[in-house]
Design an enzyme around this catalytic site. Structure first.
Site, mmCIF file in Angstrom:
data_model
loop_
_atom_site.group_PDB
_atom_site.id
_atom_site.type_symbol
_atom_site.label_atom_id
_atom_site.label_comp_id
_atom_site.label_asym_id
_atom_site.label_seq_id
_atom_site.Cartn_x
_atom_site.Cartn_y
_atom_site.Cartn_z
ATOM 1 N N ASP A 177 4.958 4.105 -6.455
ATOM 2 C CA ASP A 177 4.698 3.419 -5.264
ATOM 3 C C ASP A 177 5.933 3.737 -4.246
ATOM 4 O OD1 ASP A 177 3.344 2.340 -3.361
ATOM 5 O OD2 ASP A 177 3.517 0.066 -4.178
ATOM 6 N N GLU A 185 8.921 2.032 4.150
ATOM 7 C CA GLU A 185 8.735 0.509 3.632
ATOM 8 C C GLU A 185 9.568 0.345 2.682
ATOM 9 O OE1 GLU A 185 4.876 0.047 1.760
ATOM 10 O OE2 GLU A 185 5.513 -2.023 0.870
ATOM 11 N N GLU A 218 -5.136 -3.353 -6.376
ATOM 12 C CA GLU A 218 -4.378 -4.773 -6.062
ATOM 13 C C GLU A 218 -5.371 -5.519 -5.277
ATOM 14 O OE1 GLU A 218 -1.625 -2.747 -3.035
ATOM 15 O OE2 GLU A 218 -0.088 -2.750 -4.762
HETATM 16 C C1 BDP Z 1 2.142 -0.835 -1.070
HETATM 17 C C2 BDP Z 1 2.149 -1.697 -0.117
HETATM 18 C C3 BDP Z 1 1.057 -2.238 0.365
HETATM 19 C C4 BDP Z 1 -0.232 -1.297 0.428
HETATM 20 C C5 BDP Z 1 -0.249 -0.295 -0.859
HETATM 21 C C6 BDP Z 1 -1.180 0.678 -1.085
HETATM 22 O O1 BDP Z 1 3.240 -2.694 0.000
HETATM 23 O O2 BDP Z 1 1.115 -2.951 1.760
HETATM 24 O O3 BDP Z 1 -1.337 -1.482 0.565
HETATM 25 O O4 BDP Z 1 0.894 0.085 -1.404
HETATM 26 O O5 BDP Z 1 -0.705 1.894 -0.866
HETATM 27 O O6 BDP Z 1 3.600 -0.151 -1.402
HETATM 28 O O7 BDP Z 1 -2.457 0.519 -0.982
#
Ligand code: BDP
Length: 718
Positions: free
Chosen positions: A369, A397, A288
């Site tokens: 996720d 979340e 990401e």
């Molecule tokens: C996603 C979240 C993000 C996190 C990412 C993670 O939206 O905020 O940074 O996972 O786990 O689901 O690195």
């Protein structure tokens, strides 16, 4: 008699015991606590010296009589009581404890100091639930890693220390780019965590700020560690992979560059100088947009070992995340076989056995996720020589963000019990984590993303705390039953009123299935708005971008074909027996059908319903369950203190309303796409409804809603 060093867990255990008994019975008890600990240093002022004391007191077993409570480590106890006294104490694992209650005399022994504290908390929790009988028990954690992760930012644009995906207020650790002066809450958090067996906290966001490692902030981290230490909670730190460059001023962060290796070694030494018992590091790399070893064409093992080697002399571990995917290369329009679910196994392919032995791969429970229902990540079954930890998300979340009641333990339990059938043999996730299934020397364990904040409720909602509690209990003993864990939590939190127990149990146990039903079912996932807050419904946002779930819904059909024969090939990442089961529609359970297969809306499920009718019905059923929550809760008025009663009621009423928004949004969306009417005539027809925009508006104005399906007629008032 307090014969232990103040600030160490055994000392805390003695204090908790005295304080807990007083709290439970509402009166001061004259209870002597003998703290048996090796190398006990200074004795506390209010103690009676170093001898073993006997006092008169009511120890909670109903009678006034001479009783003693002894708490300490096994080693120290055996040392000071040679011979008979030590008999019958079983072999304990790290952090384990032994408890013997006999005619009011209490003996609490830990394998280490932390274990003694856990034993004291366990004794108190049984006492608080009314257990006053004699008993003997020994309890050992299933795995050594029982960490929580906090996604706390040191700074948030302005002066705040916010928490990414935190719904309980600002960071309890950071403010204005620094560690807070007042760390009272950090100490209380450690206490809370110790009471459920959690032994470390990673205090900063996985999307880590390189400034975490300035000398001033390292001093601050040491202060947090000091606040944790009396509770046996160790501190962990998330790292930003590019720090040698962004903070250290080097021209590279290549993990194989000797200067980079040295930079991390120095930083690690500097941290351990301040925090000799630091737990270790957590690393999100090459994911990401975060920097990582892939920037230099190095492997993830090169990246993880960089930290592992720096930590090794200090006994620390690196938890290296498997949540690695390149959002820039995922384009479903160009590549039908592209699939984010495959990324982890692909990136770790060939690396098993290449990691240092203090590396633990931290794997999110599902391959994507933190969704409402994912199959267990196949990576667990493929790391045979490398320790792994299961990453769970306590903060909700994608599951209602603490505004919805969703008790998560039943979902976690399905993951823990999932059998990968490696080599055709039983291979449950829990037995992979504890190292038993693959006979690993080093076991892994559990990481829970907690994200508590400054809010007095910690998570932003009273009932959400059952999730934090359940995380600790399952990490300690994954064979625990979610419902009995929940009932313990309710009794400890709200007392022993059977009506309260019954109502909260019913609501909580119904909550995950209800949420799944109204937010996205058959494995299609929680159809939240994926680009914004991951909260309200927006099914269209799931496709056409690299972050989404990719439902691949069109006018006739829906679902991600992840088969080997025709789809992305993801199902082939499981061991053969499991792969074969998911490869075929007939053997894929309905609840994961659309995760693995692409089918027409008219496809008939094992239940006998079509996919589209299941959607309609499930969204009605799930939201109807949410409607029952406020009514059930109302029956507890007067049985729960007003403050908590009102706080919870407000959220449950909101959830009941929002569940209707979910229901109608998702149903309208798929009705609109498929054109197939609801057999029961509900979807798209709301003859009873009076639209807000058609009323006489005083101070409100009509507003066009996007996505359209989130409001009837695509209009609301604001
Ligand atoms: C996603 C979240 C993000 C996190 C990412 C993670 O939206 O905020 O940074 O996972 O786990 O689901 O690195």
């Amino acid at each position: 008699a307090l014969n232990a060093t103040e600030g160490l867990p055994v000392y805390t255990a003695g204090q908790e015991l005295a304080q807990g008994i007083e709290g439970i019975f509402g009166k001061k008890v004259d209870l002597d606590v003998d703290l048996a600990t090796a190398g006990a240093g200074k004795s506390n002022g209010k103690g009676k010296g170093n001898g073993k004391g006997k006092g008169k007191g009511n120890n909670g077993h109903g009678h006034d009589r001479d009783t003693t409570a002894t708490v300490g480590t096994v080693a120290a106890y055996v040392d000071s009581n040679p011979g008979a006294a030590a008999a019958g104490i079983p072999e304990l694992a790290d952090d384990g404890f032994y408890l013997r209650v006999s005619r009011g005399n209490v003996l609490i022994l830990g394998q280490n100091e932390r274990g003694a504290l856990y034993g004291a908390f366990h004794y108190l929790s049984l006492l608080a639930q009314g257990n006053a009988s004699d008993y003997t028990l020994a309890s050992n954690p299933d795995a050594p890693i029982r960490w929580v992760n906090q996604w706390d930012n040191m700074q948030d644009g302005g002066t705040h220390g916010s928490v990414e995906r935190g719904y309980g207020g600002d960071s309890i650790f950071f403010w204005d780019g620094k560690v807070r002066d007042d760390l009272t809450r950090a100490g209380l958090y450690a206490r809370l965590l110790a009471s459920i067996g959690v032994n470390a906290v990673v205090v900063n966001n996985v999307n880590a700020d390189p400034k975490t490692l300035t000398p001033e902030n390292m001093d601050g981290l040491a202060r947090i560690a000091n606040a944790f230490r009396p509770y046996g909670v160790q501190l962990g730190v998330s790292l930003n992979f590019a720090s040698p460059q962004t903070l250290g001023g080097l021209d590279s962060f290549d993990p194989l560059d000797e200067r980079v290796v040295e930079w991390w070694r120095d930083i690690t030494d500097a941290l351990y100088e301040r925090i000799p018992d630091m737990a270790g590091y957590l690393v999100k790399a090459s994911s990401e947009g975060q920097p990582g070893p892939l920037t230099y064409n190095r492997t993830l093992a090169d990246g993880a070992n960089l930290f592992a080697r720096a930590l090794k002399p200090h006994g620390g571990r690196v938890l290296f995340r498997a949540f690695v995917y390149d959002h820039t290369s995922l384009d479903e329009d160009k590549d039908w076989k592209a699939d984010r679910a495959k990324a982890a196994v692909e990136y770790f392919d060939g690396l098993d056995g290449k990691f240092e032995d203090n590396v633990v791969i931290q794997i999110k429970y599902g391959p994507i996720d933190f969704q409402v229902r994912e199959p267990a990540s196949p990576l667990f079954s493929r790391l045979v020589r490398t320790a792994s930890a299961l990453e769970l998300q306590i903060t909700q979340e994608y599951l209602g963000q603490q505004a919805h009641l969703v008790y998560l333990a039943p979902m976690w339990k399905e993951i823990l019990d999932f059998d990968f059938r490696v080599d055709g043999r039983p291979s449950r996730t829990a037995d992979i984590l504890n190292g038993k299934r693959f006979g690993r020397r080093r076991a892994g364990g559990y990481a829970g993303v907690a994200n508590v904040g400054t809010n007095t409720t910690w998570l932003g909602s009273h009932l959400a705390m059952s999730n934090l509690y359940a995380f600790g209990r399952l990490a300690w003993d994954p064979s625990s039953e979610p419902e009995s864990v929940l009932r313990d939590w309710i009794r400890l939190t709200f007392g022993d009123d059977p009506k309260v127990l019954d109502v909260i149990t019913r609501m909580s146990m119904a909550s995950w299935p209800a949420y799944e039903n109204y937010s996205g079912n058959l494995g299609i996932q929680t159809l939240t708005d994926i680009l914004l807050g991951h909260y309200g419904p927006n099914p269209a946002s799931q496709d056409g971008n690299p972050w989404g779930q990719w439902t691949r819904a069109d006018a006739d059909s829906i679902g991600m074909d992840r088969t080997v024969w025709n789809g992305t090939g993801f199902s082939g990442q499981y061991p053969p027996e499991v792969a074969a089961r998911f490869e075929r529609i007939e053997t894929t359970p309905d609840e994961l059908l659309l995760w693995f297969h692409h089918v027409p809306y008219t496809h008939v499920l094992k239940s006998g319903k079509t996919v589209i009718q299941h959607f309609y019905d499930a969204h009605y059923e799930g939201s109807a369950v949410a409607q029952t929550f406020p009514r059930l809760w109302e029956t507890l008025r007067g049985r729960v203190d007003d403050e908590r009663f009102e706080h919870v009621l407000f959220r449950l009423e909101y959830q009941a309303g929002h569940a209707l928004v979910w229901r109608d949004s998702i149903n309208n969306f798929y009705f609109n796409k498929s054109g197939i009417p609801d057999a029961r005539g509900r979807v798209g027809h709301h003859p009873y409804r009076i639209e807000a925009e058609h009323m006489r508006l005083d101070g409100y104005v009509p507003y066009d809603v996007s996505p359209f399906e989130a409001a009837s007629g695509a209009r609301c008032v604001v």
